[in-house]
Design an enzyme around this catalytic site. Structure first.
Site, PDB file in Angstrom:
ATOM      1  N   ARG A   1       0.516  -1.534  -0.045  1.00  0.00           N
ATOM      2  CA  ARG A   1      -0.148  -0.297   0.413  1.00  0.00           C
ATOM      3  C   ARG A   1       0.845   1.435  -0.150  1.00  0.00           C
ATOM      4  O   ARG A   1      -0.102   2.521  -0.683  1.00  0.00           O
ATOM      5  CB  ARG A   1      -1.171   0.047   0.940  1.00  0.00           C
ATOM      6  CG  ARG A   1      -1.685  -1.313   1.166  1.00  0.00           C
ATOM      7  CD  ARG A   1      -2.906  -1.076   2.236  1.00  0.00           C
ATOM      8  NE  ARG A   1      -2.564  -1.911   3.208  1.00  0.00           N
ATOM      9  CZ  ARG A   1      -2.765  -2.860   3.687  1.00  0.00           C
ATOM     10  NH1 ARG A   1      -2.887  -3.405   2.998  1.00  0.00           N
ATOM     11  NH2 ARG A   1      -1.961  -3.391   4.912  1.00  0.00           N
TER      12      ARG A   1
ATOM     13  N   GLU B   1       5.322 -11.075  14.833  1.00  0.00           N
ATOM     14  CA  GLU B   1       4.941 -11.842  16.050  1.00  0.00           C
ATOM     15  C   GLU B   1       5.428 -13.622  16.078  1.00  0.00           C
ATOM     16  O   GLU B   1       5.686 -13.715  17.410  1.00  0.00           O
ATOM     17  CB  GLU B   1       3.016 -12.261  16.222  1.00  0.00           C
ATOM     18  CG  GLU B   1       2.786 -11.886  17.301  1.00  0.00           C
ATOM     19  CD  GLU B   1       0.626 -12.392  17.665  1.00  0.00           C
ATOM     20  OE1 GLU B   1       0.403 -11.979  15.877  1.00  0.00           O
ATOM     21  OE2 GLU B   1       0.363 -12.210  18.006  1.00  0.00           O
TER      22      GLU B   1
HETATM   23  P1  AMP Z   1       4.108  -3.495  11.533  1.00  0.00           P
HETATM   24  O1  AMP Z   1       5.436  -4.002  10.748  1.00  0.00           O
HETATM   25  O2  AMP Z   1       3.428  -4.175  12.934  1.00  0.00           O
HETATM   26  O3  AMP Z   1       4.108  -1.974  11.613  1.00  0.00           O
HETATM   27  O4  AMP Z   1       3.104  -3.520  10.581  1.00  0.00           O
HETATM   28  C1  AMP Z   1       2.894  -2.421   9.174  1.00  0.00           C
HETATM   29  C2  AMP Z   1       2.352  -3.048   8.416  1.00  0.00           C
HETATM   30  O5  AMP Z   1       0.981  -3.961   8.080  1.00  0.00           O
HETATM   31  C3  AMP Z   1       1.945  -2.052   7.303  1.00  0.00           C
HETATM   32  O6  AMP Z   1       2.558  -2.114   6.066  1.00  0.00           O
HETATM   33  C4  AMP Z   1       0.700  -2.357   7.031  1.00  0.00           C
HETATM   34  O7  AMP Z   1       0.169  -2.088   5.766  1.00  0.00           O
HETATM   35  C5  AMP Z   1       0.336  -4.179   7.694  1.00  0.00           C
HETATM   36  N1  AMP Z   1      -0.908  -3.651   9.352  1.00  0.00           N
HETATM   37  C6  AMP Z   1      -0.109  -4.210  10.350  1.00  0.00           C
HETATM   38  N2  AMP Z   1      -1.719  -3.788  11.340  1.00  0.00           N
HETATM   39  C7  AMP Z   1      -2.394  -3.185  10.516  1.00  0.00           C
HETATM   40  C8  AMP Z   1      -4.132  -2.671  10.451  1.00  0.00           C
HETATM   41  N3  AMP Z   1      -4.384  -2.861  11.719  1.00  0.00           N
HETATM   42  N4  AMP Z   1      -4.332  -2.403   9.966  1.00  0.00           N
HETATM   43  C9  AMP Z   1      -3.889  -2.450   7.968  1.00  0.00           C
HETATM   44  N5  AMP Z   1      -2.850  -2.902   8.661  1.00  0.00           N
HETATM   45  C10 AMP Z   1      -1.949  -3.069   8.876  1.00  0.00           C
END
Ligand code: AMP
Length: 184
Positions: A66, A103
């Site tokens: 995205r 996780e």
């Molecule tokens: P992180 O590495 O945990 O910060 O996860 C970020 C990535 O996961 C991004 O590319 C987001 O598009 C996706 N992502 C994680 N949690 C969500 C959520 N609650 N809603 C939408 N996309 C998420």
């Protein structure tokens, strides 16, 4: 360049919450409804264009998948190049990779080794803005920011459309973090 409360609300209202996707307990922030809403998308992109037009950026780097959408629109508006940071195994040329923990287990992002060399001599590192739709734990974006450094460019700022602040993902970046919308 701050957003007016009205403009912020227009963007916020255009993002749809999907409970229990992709698994129970997660509220997925669906930005497809932002993309299909021309007023909300223009409000967002105009805000980002105004914020970053004086940063003297050389490239926007967007995170798979995205971040590609918002990053490409912004790069075009600023008249600069776009660079994709991809999940492992998708880029065809020589790459540099960075692992990050999930996780359960780990994932890996990659960038082309010469991603920031278009029309540039090597005197100064390219100034890069990294962008993604959302920061949760921050693992993906921190790995992507490290990749920008690894290939000799400079990550000037990391930008998200939405931040889930309760996950504290913004800690530990070696660049400033800007989020358009913050959910506490
Ligand atoms: P992180 O590495 O945990 O910060 O996860 C970020 C990535 O996961 C991004 O590319 C987001 O598009 C996706 N992502 C994680 N949690 C969500 C959520 N609650 N809603 C939408 N996309 C998420």
């Amino acid at each position: 360049m701050t957003l007016t409360p009205t403009d912020k609300q227009i963007i916020l209202d255009s993002i749809r919450d999907i409970p229990d996707f992709p698994k129970p307990g997660i509220i997925f922030k669906d930005i497809s409804t932002l993309l299909s809403n021309p007023k909300a998308l223009d409000t967002l992109m105009t805000h980002l264009e105004k914020r970053y037009k004086n940063y003297d950026l050389d490239f926007i780097a967007g995170i798979d998948a995205r971040g590609f959408i918002f990053g490409s629109i912004l790069a075009d508006r600023l008249g600069i190049g776009f660079v994709p940071v991809r999940k492992k195994g998708k880029l065809p040329y020589t790459t540099v990779a960075e692992k990050y923990t999930l996780e359960y287990g780990f994932d890996e992002v990659e960038i082309h080794i010469d991603a920031f060399s278009y029309e540039r001599e090597a005197e100064e590192p390219s100034k890069v803005l990294l962008i993604d739709d959302l920061i949760a734990t921050g693992g993906t974006a921190k790995a992507a920011a490290n990749l920008i450094d690894k290939v000799g460019a400079h990550c000037v700022e990391v930008c998200f459309i939405m931040e889930l602040a309760f996950l504290n993902g913004r800690q530990g970046f070696n660049a400033p973090v800007y989020s358009v919308l913050v959910e506490e």
